[in-house]
Design a protein around this motif. Structure first.
Motif, PDB file in Angstrom:
ATOM      1  N   UNK A   3       0.829  -1.217   0.000  1.00 52.57           N
ATOM      2  CA  UNK A   3       0.000   0.000   0.000  1.00 52.57           C
ATOM      3  C   UNK A   3       0.854   1.254   0.000  1.00 52.57           C
ATOM      4  N   UNK A   4       2.158   1.100   0.301  1.00 53.86           N
ATOM      5  CA  UNK A   4       3.042   2.273   0.319  1.00 53.86           C
ATOM      6  C   UNK A   4       3.212   2.853  -1.080  1.00 53.86           C
ATOM      7  N   UNK A   5       2.854   2.065  -2.107  1.00 58.66           N
ATOM      8  CA  UNK A   5       2.922   2.574  -3.477  1.00 58.66           C
ATOM      9  C   UNK A   5       1.723   3.445  -3.820  1.00 58.66           C
ATOM     10  N   UNK A   6       0.737   3.488  -2.934  1.00 57.16           N
ATOM     11  CA  UNK A   6      -0.475   4.264  -3.168  1.00 57.16           C
ATOM     12  C   UNK A   6      -0.515   5.370  -2.115  1.00 57.16           C
ATOM     13  N   UNK A   7      -0.226   6.581  -2.517  1.00 52.99           N
ATOM     14  CA  UNK A   7      -0.145   7.701  -1.585  1.00 52.99           C
ATOM     15  C   UNK A   7      -1.451   8.495  -1.649  1.00 52.99           C
ATOM     16  N   UNK A   8      -2.083   8.686  -0.498  1.00 58.30           N
ATOM     17  CA  UNK A   8      -3.344   9.427  -0.444  1.00 58.30           C
ATOM     18  C   UNK A   8      -3.182  10.619   0.495  1.00 58.30           C
ATOM     19  N   UNK A   9      -3.517  11.802   0.007  1.00 61.30           N
ATOM     20  CA  UNK A   9      -3.524  13.009   0.833  1.00 61.30           C
ATOM     21  C   UNK A   9      -4.937  13.590   0.819  1.00 61.30           C
ATOM     22  N   UNK A 269       9.486   6.307  -5.511  1.00 61.50           N
ATOM     23  CA  UNK A 269       8.913   5.027  -5.127  1.00 61.50           C
ATOM     24  C   UNK A 269       9.477   4.508  -3.814  1.00 61.50           C
ATOM     25  N   UNK A 270      10.481   5.196  -3.263  1.00 64.08           N
ATOM     26  CA  UNK A 270      11.139   4.727  -2.045  1.00 64.08           C
ATOM     27  C   UNK A 270      11.020   5.721  -0.894  1.00 64.08           C
ATOM     28  N   UNK A 271      10.996   7.014  -1.218  1.00 60.15           N
ATOM     29  CA  UNK A 271      11.245   8.039  -0.205  1.00 60.15           C
ATOM     30  C   UNK A 271      10.224   8.047   0.931  1.00 60.15           C
ATOM     31  N   UNK A 272       8.961   7.699   0.644  1.00 61.95           N
ATOM     32  CA  UNK A 272       7.960   7.733   1.706  1.00 61.95           C
ATOM     33  C   UNK A 272       8.220   6.629   2.735  1.00 61.95           C
ATOM     34  N   UNK A 273       8.549   5.437   2.249  1.00 63.74           N
ATOM     35  CA  UNK A 273       8.889   4.347   3.168  1.00 63.74           C
ATOM     36  C   UNK A 273      10.179   4.655   3.926  1.00 63.74           C
ATOM     37  N   UNK A 274      11.120   5.283   3.227  1.00 63.35           N
ATOM     38  CA  UNK A 274      12.388   5.616   3.882  1.00 63.35           C
ATOM     39  C   UNK A 274      12.157   6.629   4.998  1.00 63.35           C
ATOM     40  N   UNK A 275      11.337   7.636   4.726  1.00 65.56           N
ATOM     41  CA  UNK A 275      11.020   8.629   5.757  1.00 65.56           C
ATOM     42  C   UNK A 275      10.326   7.967   6.950  1.00 65.56           C
ATOM     43  N   UNK A 276       9.436   7.022   6.675  1.00 65.71           N
ATOM     44  CA  UNK A 276       8.749   6.312   7.740  1.00 65.71           C
ATOM     45  C   UNK A 276       9.732   5.484   8.555  1.00 65.71           C
ATOM     46  N   UNK A 277      10.696   4.862   7.870  1.00 64.21           N
ATOM     47  CA  UNK A 277      11.701   4.055   8.553  1.00 64.21           C
ATOM     48  C   UNK A 277      12.560   4.923   9.476  1.00 64.21           C
ATOM     49  N   UNK A 278      12.992   6.072   8.970  1.00 62.39           N
ATOM     50  CA  UNK A 278      13.793   6.975   9.809  1.00 62.39           C
ATOM     51  C   UNK A 278      12.989   7.455  11.013  1.00 62.39           C
ATOM     52  N   UNK A 279      11.689   7.682  10.799  1.00 65.49           N
ATOM     53  CA  UNK A 279      10.829   8.110  11.910  1.00 65.49           C
ATOM     54  C   UNK A 279      10.736   7.020  12.982  1.00 65.49           C
ATOM     55  N   UNK A 453      14.167  -0.983  -2.404  1.00 67.35           N
ATOM     56  CA  UNK A 453      12.819  -1.138  -1.842  1.00 67.35           C
ATOM     57  C   UNK A 453      12.721  -2.441  -1.048  1.00 67.35           C
ATOM     58  N   UNK A 454      13.235  -3.529  -1.632  1.00 64.30           N
ATOM     59  CA  UNK A 454      13.156  -4.826  -0.957  1.00 64.30           C
ATOM     60  C   UNK A 454      13.878  -4.796   0.387  1.00 64.30           C
ATOM     61  N   UNK A 455      15.083  -4.247   0.391  1.00 66.38           N
ATOM     62  CA  UNK A 455      15.846  -4.179   1.639  1.00 66.38           C
ATOM     63  C   UNK A 455      15.161  -3.258   2.658  1.00 66.38           C
ATOM     64  N   UNK A 456      14.670  -2.127   2.158  1.00 72.34           N
ATOM     65  CA  UNK A 456      14.011  -1.168   3.044  1.00 72.34           C
ATOM     66  C   UNK A 456      12.759  -1.770   3.665  1.00 72.34           C
ATOM     67  N   UNK A 457      11.942  -2.443   2.841  1.00 69.26           N
ATOM     68  CA  UNK A 457      10.707  -3.022   3.358  1.00 69.26           C
ATOM     69  C   UNK A 457      10.998  -4.095   4.397  1.00 69.26           C
ATOM     70  N   UNK A 458      12.073  -4.856   4.186  1.00 68.29           N
ATOM     71  CA  UNK A 458      12.455  -5.875   5.173  1.00 68.29           C
ATOM     72  C   UNK A 458      12.837  -5.215   6.495  1.00 68.29           C
ATOM     73  N   UNK A 459      13.662  -4.184   6.414  1.00 61.67           N
ATOM     74  CA  UNK A 459      14.096  -3.488   7.628  1.00 61.67           C
ATOM     75  C   UNK A 459      12.926  -2.766   8.292  1.00 61.67           C
TER      76      UNK A 459
END
Length: 479
Positions: A3-9, A269-279, A453-459
Motif C-alpha cells: 500500500x506504500x505505493x499508493x499515496x493518499x492526501x 517510489x522509495x522516499x515515503x517508506x524511507x522517511x517512515x523508517x527513519x521516523x 525497496x526490498x531491503x528497506x521493506x524488510x528493515x
C-alpha cells in the motif's frame, strides 16, 4: 502489493462558499500545463496510446477534457449549473499518487485506466465517509506534470448532512486497499489488452509506444543523474581487493557510495517508506533514551546508526556486487556486449592515404568481424560499411567491398580487436573515452531502486515488529 505505493492526501474546507471552492478547484485542475486533456469519449485503443506517446498530438480544443465524473467527460462549470449546491457544506479534496513504475506495471497508463479506477473506488469511499451516494457529487482530474502521475478528486454534498469534515482514517485505509485489490483483479485484463494491441500493431509493445511519455513518468533526469554517479564511483574503485560496504579498503570510497545510496532512497517510489523508517528509528532511539537514560551508547545514537548502517550496507553491497560482476566478465564478452549496443554510433574512419586496395580490404574484414560480433544483420552491416567508406573518402562499391570482406571465422583476440579499432580511427584512448560516455547509459537503474525497496521493506517490517514486541512487553509489565 504494498500500500506504500499508493499515496493518499486529504483535506477539507467548510465555509459559506462551497460552490466557489468547487469552481476554484475545477479551474486549478483544468490547467493545460498540468492536466491530461485526452477525451474519454473515444476509448479506441489505438488513439489512446498514440496520443499518450506524444501529448501535444491530442491538444485540440474540440476534444480537450480535463475533468470527469462517474459518467465520463464533463465541463465542470456547465455540469455544476445543474445542481444547487448547499453552500454551508464541506468540500473534500483528495490527491492519490502512484510511483511511475508501479502505475505502469499495474496498468495505469492511459486516462481511461484512471477513469475506470475512480468509478470503482469512489462509491465505497463515499459510503465509508458516511455520505449518501445519491446526495454526493465527485469530480476527478489526472495530472502528469510531476514525476508521479496523480489524481485530483473533489467531493461535495448537494444537501449538507455531514457534521464533521475530516475523512476517517479507516476510510482512507479502505480506499488504498480497494485501489490495490482493483489493480490486482485487473492484472489479467491488462495483459489481454496489451496482447490485443500487440496483435493490431504487429508486435509493437505498449510500453515501447509510450516511451516519450514514459520518460517523464520514469524521470529520465533521475536515471541520468544516478548513472553518472555510478559511473564516476565505479571508475574510482580498485580493481582488486575486498569490496564490501564495511570493509577497511572501502573507507576512501564510503562517502561517495553513501551519497549514491541516499540518492536512490530519495526516489519517489522509495522516499515515503524511507522517511517512515527513519521516523521509526528516531522514535525507538528516544524510547531507549527514556528507558536507559543518556548512556554512552545512547549519546552516540548507537541503535539508530547501527540500524541505518544495516540498510545502507545491504544496498551498498548490491551496488558493489554489480561492479564485481562486470569486472569478472571476460574482456571480449564485455566488448561484444558493448558493441552490440553502440557499434552504430561509432564513427569509423580510416586513413585516406592507405594506398593498397588489399590493405583497405583487410580493414574491411576487421570491420566485418566487428559487425558480426555485434550481431548485426546484412542491412545493418551495409549501413556501417557505407558510413566508413564515406568518412574515409574511399571510392568503393559497398556491396563489392562487403563480398570481399566477408569472412566465416570472425573470432578475435583482444589484440586483434584493439588493432582493428585503431585502423578504423579509434586508438585505445579515444575508444575508452567513447565507452565512458555511453557505459551504464542503459543501466537498468530500476534494478537498484527495486533492490533498495526490498531491503528497506524488510528493515521497516523488522523495526515495526520490534516496536510491537516492545509495546507488548510493556503492556504485560503493567497487568
Amino acid at each position: 502489493m504494498s500500500s506504500s505505493n499508493i499515496i493518499v492526501r486529504t483535506r477539507y474546507k467548510h465555509s459559506l462558499e462551497t460552490s466557489k471552492h468547487l469552481t476554484k478547484w475545477s479551474d486549478y485542475v483544468s490547467k493545460k500545463e498540468k492536466a491530461d486533456a485526452t477525451s474519454l469519449d473515444d476509448k479506441n485503443i489505438m488513439n489512446e496510446y498514440f496520443s499518450l506517446a506524444d501529448k501535444d498530438s491530442f491538444l485540440f480544443e474540440k476534444c480537450e477534457s480535463f475533468v470527469w465524473n462517474r459518467d465520463g467527460d464533463i465541463n465542470p462549470r456547465e455540469y455544476l449549473k445543474k445542481y444547487k449546491i448547499d453552500d454551508t457544506g464541506f468540500t473534500w479534496n483528495l490527491v492519490i499518487s502512484f510511483p511511475p513504475d508501479f502505475a505502469i506495471n499495474n496498468g495505469l497508463i492511459t486516462k481511461s485506466d484512471y477513469y475506470d479506477l475512480t468509478k470503482h473506488i469512489m462509491p465505497s469511499l463515499i459510503t465509508d465517509m458516511g455520505l449518501k451516494l445519491d446526495n454526493t457529487i465527485w469530480l476527478s482530474s489526472l495530472h502528469r506534470n510531476t514525476d508521479n502521475p496523480h489524481l485530483h478528486i473533489c467531493l461535495v454534498e448537494k444537501n449538507k448532512t455531514a457534521t464533521k469534515g475530516f475523512i476517517p482514517k479507516f476510510a482512507v485505509k479502505n480506499l488504498k486497499s480497494n485501489i490495490g485489490n482493483y489493480l490486482i483483479d485487473n492484472t489479467d485484463f491488462y495483459k489481454l489488452r496489451d496482447n490485443e494491441f500487440s496483435t493490431i500493431t504487429d508486435g509493437i509493445s505498449l510500453k515501447e509506444l509510450t516511451k516519450v511519455k514514459g520518460q517523464k513518468l520514469y524521470s529520465d533526469k533521475f536515471r541520468k543523474t544516478l548513472n553518472q554517479q555510478l559511473l564516476s564511483f565505479y571508475d574510482t574503485l580498485p580493481k582488486i581487493g575486498r569490496l564490501q560496504y564495511n570493509s577497511k579498503n572501502m573507507k576512501p570510497y564510503k562517502q561517495e557510495l553513501d551519497n549514491i545510496i541516499h540518492y536512490i532512497l530519495s526516489h519517489d517510489s522509495v522516499k515515503y517508506n524511507y522517511a517512515n523508517y527513519l521516523r521509526l528509528l528516531e522514535e525507538h532511539q528516544k524510547e531507549l533514551n527514556v528507558l536507559y537514560g543518556i548512556s554512552s551508547d545512547n549519546k552516540k545514537r548507537k541503535y539508530y546508526n547501527e540500524q541505518l548502517n544495516r540498510l545502507y550496507s545491504k544496498i551498498g553491497n548490491e551496488i558493489l556486487s554489480n561492479y564485481k560482476v562486470y569486472q569478472a566478465m571476460d574482456l571480449m564478452t564485455r566488448e561484444k556486449s558493448f558493441l552490440s549496443k553502440h557499434i552504430k554510433e561509432l564513427k569509423f574512419k580510416s586513413r585516406s592515404d592507405y594506398s593498397k586496395e588489399e590493405t583497405k580490404i583487410k580493414i574491411g574484414k576487421d570491420l566485418y568481424k566487428l559487425c558480426m560480433m555485434a550481431d548485426l544483420n546484412n542491412y545493418e552491416i551495409k549501413k556501417v560499411f557505407e558510413k566508413w567508406i564515406k568518412n574515409s573518402n574511399y571510392d568503393f562499391n559497398v556491396d563489392d567491398l562487403i563480398r570481399s570482406a566477408t569472412v566465416l571465422d570472425y573470432e578475435m583476440s583482444s589484440n586483434d580487436f584493439y588493432s582493428a579499432l585503431r585502423k578504423l580511427g579509434y586508438n585505445y584512448e579515444r575508444y575508452s573515452k567513447f565507452k565512458n560516455k555511453f557505459f551504464y547509459k542503459e543501466l537498468n537503474y530500476k534494478m537498484f531502486i527495486n533492490q533498495a525497496v526490498n531491503h528497506l521493506m524488510y528493515e521497516l517490517e523488522a523495526e515495526e515488529k520490534q516496536i510491537i514486541t516492545d509495546m507488548q512487553y510493556e503492556l504485560e509489565e503493567f497487568r
